[in-house]
Design a protein around this motif. Structure first.
Motif, short mmCIF file in Angstrom:
data_model
loop_
_atom_site.label_atom_id
_atom_site.label_comp_id
_atom_site.label_asym_id
_atom_site.label_seq_id
_atom_site.Cartn_x
_atom_site.Cartn_y
_atom_site.Cartn_z
N GLY A 237 0.81 -1.21 0.00
CA GLY A 237 0.00 0.00 0.00
C GLY A 237 0.85 1.26 0.00
N GLN A 238 1.96 1.23 0.74
CA GLN A 238 2.86 2.38 0.77
C GLN A 238 3.47 2.63 -0.61
OE1 GLN A 238 5.68 1.49 3.85
NE2 GLN A 238 4.17 1.68 5.51
N ASP A 239 3.84 1.55 -1.31
CA ASP A 239 4.39 1.69 -2.66
C ASP A 239 3.41 2.39 -3.58
OD1 ASP A 239 6.60 0.30 -1.79
OD2 ASP A 239 6.19 -1.52 -2.94
N VAL A 240 2.16 1.91 -3.56
CA VAL A 240 1.14 2.48 -4.44
C VAL A 240 0.84 3.93 -4.07
CG1 VAL A 240 -1.24 2.25 -5.24
CG2 VAL A 240 0.14 0.20 -4.86
N ALA A 241 0.79 4.21 -2.76
CA ALA A 241 0.50 5.56 -2.31
C ALA A 241 1.60 6.55 -2.68
CB ALA A 241 0.28 5.57 -0.79
N ALA A 242 2.85 6.07 -2.73
CA ALA A 242 3.99 6.95 -3.04
C ALA A 242 4.22 7.11 -4.54
CB ALA A 242 5.26 6.41 -2.38
N LEU A 243 3.59 6.26 -5.35
CA LEU A 243 3.95 6.16 -6.76
C LEU A 243 3.72 7.44 -7.55
CD1 LEU A 243 4.89 4.39 -9.12
CD2 LEU A 243 2.51 3.65 -9.40
N LYS A 244 2.58 8.06 -7.38
CA LYS A 244 2.22 9.23 -8.21
C LYS A 244 3.24 10.35 -8.05
CE LYS A 244 -1.89 12.00 -9.32
NZ LYS A 244 -3.31 12.20 -8.97
N ALA A 245 3.65 10.63 -6.81
CA ALA A 245 4.63 11.69 -6.58
C ALA A 245 5.97 11.34 -7.21
CB ALA A 245 4.79 11.92 -5.07
N CYS A 246 6.36 10.05 -7.14
CA CYS A 246 7.62 9.63 -7.76
C CYS A 246 7.58 9.85 -9.27
CB CYS A 246 7.88 8.16 -7.46
SG CYS A 246 8.20 7.77 -5.73
N LEU A 247 6.47 9.50 -9.88
CA LEU A 247 6.35 9.63 -11.34
C LEU A 247 6.30 11.09 -11.78
CD1 LEU A 247 3.84 6.73 -12.08
CD2 LEU A 247 6.31 6.77 -12.43
N ALA A 248 5.75 11.95 -10.93
CA ALA A 248 5.73 13.38 -11.26
C ALA A 248 7.15 13.93 -11.36
CB ALA A 248 4.94 14.14 -10.20
N VAL A 249 8.06 13.37 -10.59
CA VAL A 249 9.46 13.83 -10.60
C VAL A 249 10.23 13.23 -11.77
CG1 VAL A 249 11.64 13.79 -9.33
CG2 VAL A 249 9.50 14.24 -8.12
N GLN A 250 10.07 11.93 -12.00
CA GLN A 250 10.92 11.27 -12.98
C GLN A 250 10.40 11.33 -14.41
OE1 GLN A 250 10.61 7.34 -10.98
NE2 GLN A 250 10.10 6.49 -12.99
N SER A 251 9.09 11.43 -14.63
CA SER A 251 8.55 11.34 -15.99
C SER A 251 9.02 12.45 -16.93
CB SER A 251 7.02 11.27 -15.96
OG SER A 251 6.46 12.39 -15.33
N PRO A 252 9.25 13.70 -16.46
CA PRO A 252 9.75 14.70 -17.41
C PRO A 252 11.15 14.38 -17.97
CG PRO A 252 8.79 15.76 -15.48
CD PRO A 252 8.90 14.30 -15.16
N ARG A 253 11.84 13.42 -17.36
CA ARG A 253 13.22 13.10 -17.77
C ARG A 253 13.29 11.99 -18.81
NH1 ARG A 253 16.31 11.13 -12.84
NH2 ARG A 253 17.97 11.07 -14.41
N TYR A 254 12.18 11.39 -19.19
CA TYR A 254 12.25 10.20 -20.02
C TYR A 254 12.92 10.43 -21.37
CZ TYR A 254 9.13 7.87 -16.68
OH TYR A 254 8.58 7.31 -15.55
N GLY A 255 12.98 11.64 -21.80
CA GLY A 255 13.70 11.93 -23.05
C GLY A 255 15.18 11.62 -22.96
N GLU A 256 15.70 11.45 -21.74
CA GLU A 256 17.12 11.11 -21.55
C GLU A 256 17.40 9.63 -21.84
OE1 GLU A 256 18.39 12.12 -17.60
OE2 GLU A 256 17.21 13.98 -17.58
N ILE A 257 16.38 8.80 -21.87
CA ILE A 257 16.60 7.36 -22.08
C ILE A 257 17.09 7.13 -23.50
CG2 ILE A 257 15.47 5.10 -22.18
CD1 ILE A 257 13.56 6.07 -20.00
N ALA A 258 18.25 6.48 -23.60
CA ALA A 258 18.88 6.32 -24.92
C ALA A 258 19.13 4.86 -25.28
CB ALA A 258 20.21 7.09 -24.94
N VAL A 259 18.70 3.92 -24.46
CA VAL A 259 18.92 2.51 -24.77
C VAL A 259 17.76 1.96 -25.59
CG1 VAL A 259 20.33 2.10 -22.72
CG2 VAL A 259 17.85 1.82 -22.58
N PRO A 260 17.95 0.83 -26.28
CA PRO A 260 16.83 0.22 -26.99
C PRO A 260 15.66 -0.01 -26.04
CG PRO A 260 18.89 -0.87 -27.56
CD PRO A 260 19.21 0.07 -26.45
N THR A 261 14.48 0.43 -26.45
CA THR A 261 13.31 0.41 -25.56
C THR A 261 12.08 -0.15 -26.27
OG1 THR A 261 14.12 2.34 -24.33
CG2 THR A 261 11.76 1.85 -24.17
N ALA A 262 11.40 -1.06 -25.58
CA ALA A 262 10.15 -1.62 -26.08
C ALA A 262 9.06 -1.42 -25.03
CB ALA A 262 10.30 -3.10 -26.41
N ILE A 263 7.86 -1.13 -25.49
CA ILE A 263 6.71 -0.92 -24.61
C ILE A 263 5.58 -1.79 -25.14
CG2 ILE A 263 5.14 0.81 -23.64
CD1 ILE A 263 7.35 2.88 -24.82
#
Length: 330
Positions: A237-263
């Motif tokens: 529950g703590q993981d899920v509750a903390a997730l949104k704030a973590c993603l708000a910080v890290q998601s603007p940086r995703y343009g830095e990812i330079a390795v082969p990526t599949a979704i």
């Protein structure tokens, strides 16, 4: 009136003590029925449990790190795709901190993606794993993408399966929110959650696989009941509750990812919105490939296993070639 209140208070305490006892009995049985099947690796303040498969394939192939989502553990990933991948290369599946058989050295502070990334990397260091391809499922899409951002020299490829990667409108399910509360959460998980969850786990699993069907032996083979132990459910529950704030910080940086990526995702995923997460990540990561599998639902590493294995294999082979070139240049 005083005697009546006293009687009601005693009755309430008796019920709570009975519920705690029932919880302890059920949790002990769950632990006995789902023992660890991997190895324990020391990390600062505790240890993480990991399952190491296919180690005999040789160093010319980079290993694949599998990270499980919420309400889950490493055996979910092994049962879904790990055993298949291990026929071709080494596979490491880790119980995230506080899940499965891994400890939670810093309690609530280990709910953030940053804290979990540090502990996972510490475990890989201890286990002798240098560069690797990371596969993150569901909530662990957040952890896999952060590893690709903060440990660029170690991550050679990235695969996100129905992953949570961006902040979303709204909140979280009430039982996660309640479990994450400091006082009420502890009371909740120590009394009613385990007995009720034990009764309803099959229905919960079926819901997570919708619109498909879960394997008949999923609960047993994936050790799904481990999450019903009080501490693990509270930490989940703590993981899920903390997730949104973590993603708000890290998601603007995703343009830095330079390795082969599949979704890989189902466009109608009812748990993690593909429009908010998978498609947004695809737009940010240059050269990434988005594979949409209609009708697969959220448990895509089971319901769309051929597509998922194909994408992991493709990314791994690209990473292997890059690694060979990297070594030749040194």
């Amino acid at each position: 009136m005083t005697l009546l209140l006293l009687f009601l208070g005693i009755l309430l305490i008796a019920h709570l003590l009975g519920a705690i006892q029932a919880t302890n009995v059920i949790a002990a049985r769950i632990a006995d029925e789902n023992p660890p099947e991997g190895v324990f690796v020391p990390v600062p303040g505790g240890r993480l449990h990991l399952i190491d498969l296919g180690a005999g394939h040789g160093s010319e192939k980079l290993p694949v790190l599998l990270l499980h989502g919420a309400t889950s553990n490493a055996r979910d990933m092994v049962y879904g795709i790990g055993a298949d991948l291990a026929r071709q290369r080494r596979v490491i599946a880790i119980d995230r901190p506080g899940h499965g058989w891994s400890s939670r050295p810093n309690g609530r502070r280990d709910a953030t993606t940053t804290a979990q990334a540090k502990l996972v990397m510490a475990a890989l260091d201890q286990h002798g794993i240098d560069r690797f391809i990371v596969v993150g499922n569901s909530l662990a899409g957040s952890l896999a993408t952060l590893l690709a951002l903060d440990y660029k020299h170690r991550v050679a490829g990235l695969v996100v399966l129905a992953g949570a990667t961006h902040p979303w409108p709204g909140g979280i399910n009430w039982y996660y929110r309640l479990a994450a509360m400091p006082v009420l959460g502890r009371l909740f998980v120590q009394t009613v959650m385990t007995p009720v969850g034990s009764w309803g786990i099959k229905k919960s699993v079926e819901e997570s696989f919708r619109p498909g069907e879960a394997p008949a032996d999923y609960v047993r083979k994936a050790s799904a009941a481990l999450v019903l132990r009080p501490n693990e459910f509270r930490w989940n529950g703590q993981d899920v509750a903390a997730l949104k704030a973590c993603l708000a910080v890290q998601s603007p940086r995703y343009g830095e990812i330079a390795v082969p990526t599949a979704i890989v995702a189902d466009p109608a995923d009812h748990v993690v919105s593909t429009a908010i997460h998978a498609q947004a990540l695809h737009r940010q990561v240059a050269g990434s490939r988005l594979t949409l599998v209609p009708g697969a639902g959220h448990q895509i590493h089971y319901t769309a296993k051929p597509e998922v294995l194909a994408e992991i294999t493709r990314i791994a082979e690209e990473a292997d070639k890059s690694q060979t070139t990297r070594e030749a240049a040194q």
